[in-house]
Design an enzyme around this catalytic site. Structure first.
Site, mmCIF file in Angstrom:
data_model
loop_
_atom_site.group_PDB
_atom_site.id
_atom_site.type_symbol
_atom_site.label_atom_id
_atom_site.label_comp_id
_atom_site.label_asym_id
_atom_site.label_seq_id
_atom_site.Cartn_x
_atom_site.Cartn_y
_atom_site.Cartn_z
ATOM 1 N N ASP A 141 0.817 -1.220 0.000
ATOM 2 C CA ASP A 141 0.000 0.000 0.000
ATOM 3 C C ASP A 141 0.853 1.274 0.000
ATOM 4 O O ASP A 141 2.089 1.225 -0.057
ATOM 5 C CB ASP A 141 -0.963 -0.062 1.203
ATOM 6 C CG ASP A 141 -2.336 0.494 0.886
ATOM 7 O OD1 ASP A 141 -2.442 1.323 -0.024
ATOM 8 O OD2 ASP A 141 -3.301 0.102 1.570
ATOM 9 N N ASP A 169 -9.988 3.847 -3.392
ATOM 10 C CA ASP A 169 -10.740 2.659 -2.972
ATOM 11 C C ASP A 169 -12.150 2.603 -3.570
ATOM 12 O O ASP A 169 -12.883 3.592 -3.588
ATOM 13 C CB ASP A 169 -10.847 2.618 -1.442
ATOM 14 C CG ASP A 169 -9.492 2.325 -0.808
ATOM 15 O OD1 ASP A 169 -8.480 2.299 -1.528
ATOM 16 O OD2 ASP A 169 -9.471 2.124 0.418
HETATM 17 C C1 GLA Z 1 -5.968 1.414 1.439
HETATM 18 C C2 GLA Z 1 -6.128 0.448 0.257
HETATM 19 C C3 GLA Z 1 -7.265 -0.518 0.549
HETATM 20 C C4 GLA Z 1 -6.997 -1.269 1.848
HETATM 21 C C5 GLA Z 1 -6.757 -0.291 2.984
HETATM 22 C C6 GLA Z 1 -6.284 -0.975 4.244
HETATM 23 O O1 GLA Z 1 -7.070 2.259 1.561
HETATM 24 O O2 GLA Z 1 -6.366 1.151 -0.936
HETATM 25 O O3 GLA Z 1 -7.446 -1.416 -0.530
HETATM 26 O O4 GLA Z 1 -5.869 -2.099 1.661
HETATM 27 O O5 GLA Z 1 -5.780 0.694 2.643
HETATM 28 O O6 GLA Z 1 -6.047 -0.080 5.296
#
Ligand code: GLA
Length: 382
Positions: free
Chosen positions: A130, A187
């Site tokens: 990430d 997301d």
């Molecule tokens: C980010 C990523 C998500 C998930 C969260 C976890 O937002 O884009 O897909 O992995 O972190 O905290």
């Protein structure tokens, strides 16, 4: 080692985040592994079971190692990996290129090489990496290059799934950093608006991906129906028609297919969609060609995606993003088949599994609002 491609076609699997966020534990992982094997998902191609954020304690140990949360994973990550492997699946885990993960667990910055070794020792096959809490002094290409180098030399084949959200023109440099997939957007949410936004944002970026480095449009929300513990993601849900369009878009656009619903209790409709072999074959076509977009004069909010397949067939997706049902027309001339070619197209419907016979020069079909049609077509002399 690593003489073979780790991701010759888009990876397929399940990830814990969309439905469970921080509420993960050993029982969930084991029962999900059981369901992946028992419900036909593994047989359909979904290999990876991926544990997302919040699996570790908030502090590293005195040797600088990541520590699995003993309340969630009392038997540790090696045991979880062994269970997953015992089902014939592959095991994925999560870290971050910054000092902390997005949920404030320890990230891998300045620990890249020892974390990669630790993941290899546990039997990890896939790392989602990430983009939170990054040092201000280093640009993203450097942060991802570090983990790319670490994974290539950790003693185990590990798919490197960069989760970089599409900033800093990620498609221009991420393959060179060693990633096998790269998240290209923020997301996803369990809503049609989110699905539409992500799909539209990636239509002009199709050409950048290919074998061993795929554009990851984020985990699927298919079958969530508004359920889940993450208030950002679970914002109401979609209709079955919209989930089908979501899955077909991700498939024809060559995205990894990573399920995000609770597969232990999925509906028959969800299971039928997620295991549709005609759709999956288009996503997993060995040539991994990007698709191209055609507009249709019948509706400015409708369009067609065309993907060349290895055996000479075409995948044709007809999409209608408008709020009313609409006819969508494809003129074969627009895809390089003028009438002087003497070629028509034999249409096979991938959603109803029916042959529709040979069509000449054009094909028109009615598409529901937020709906789609998906065909596999072979050329046929006329
Ligand atoms: C980010 C990523 C998500 C998930 C969260 C976890 O937002 O884009 O897909 O992995 O972190 O905290």
């Amino acid at each position: 080692m690593n003489s073979k491609m780790l991701a010759p076609t888009p990876p397929m699997g399940w990830n814990s985040w969309n439905t469970f966020s921080e509420n993960i534990n050993e029982d969930l992982i084991r029962s999900t592994a059981d369901a992946m094997a028992d419900q036909g998902l593994l047989a359909a191609g979904y290999q990876y079971l991926i544990i997302d954020d919040c699996w570790s304690l908030k502090q590293r140990d005195e040797h600088g190692k990541l520590v699995p949360d003993p309340e969630k994973f009392p038997h540790g990550m090696k045991s979880a990996a062994d269970y997953v492997h015992g089902k014939g699946l592959k095991f994925g885990i999560y870290s971050c290129c910054g000092t902390l993960t997005c949920a404030a667990c320890p990230g891998s910055f300045e620990h890249e090489f020892s974390d990669a070794e630790q993941f290899a020792q546990w039997g990890v096959d896939y790392l989602k990496y990430d983009n939170c809490y990054k040092p201000s002094t280093l640009a993203d290409p450097m942060l991802y290059r570090r983990m790319g180098a670490a994974l290539k030399n950790c003693g185990r084949d590990i798919v490197f799934a960069a989760c970089q959200w599409g900033t800093e023109d990620v498609w221009r440099w991420i393959r060179s950093a060693g990633a096998h997939t790269y998240r290209s957007t923020g997301d996803i949410q369990d809503s049609w608006a989110s699905i539409e936004k992500i799909a539209r944002s990636q239509l002009d970026k199709q050409c950048f991906q290919g074998p061993d480095c795929f554009n990851d449009m984020d985990m699927l929300v298919v079958g969530m129906y508004g359920r889940g513990t993450n208030p950002f993601i679970s914002i109401g849900g979609c209709t079955d028609e919209e989930y089908q369009t979501h899955f077909v878009l991700w498939a024809i656009m060559g995205s990894p297919l990573i399920i995000g619903c609770d597969i232990r209790s999925m509906s028959d409709r969800t299971k039928t969609l997620l295991t549709n072999q005609d759709i999956i074959a288009i996503n997993q076509d060995p040539e991994c060609r990007s698709c191209y977009q055609l507009s249709t004069y019948t509706n400015p909010e409708a369009f067609i995606l065309v993907k060349h397949l290895q055996n000479g067939d075409f995948a044709l997706g007809f999409f209608n993003f408008s709020d009313t049902a609409s006819n969508v027309q494809l003129n074969f001339w627009d895809m390089g088949l003028p009438s002087m070619s003497g070629q028509g197209l034999r249409f096979y419907d991938c959603l109803t599994h029916q042959d529709l016979g040979i069509q000449r020069e054009y094909f028109t079909t009615a598409v529901e609002s937020h709906g789609c049609k998906l065909y596999r077509c072979g050329m046929a002399k006329i």
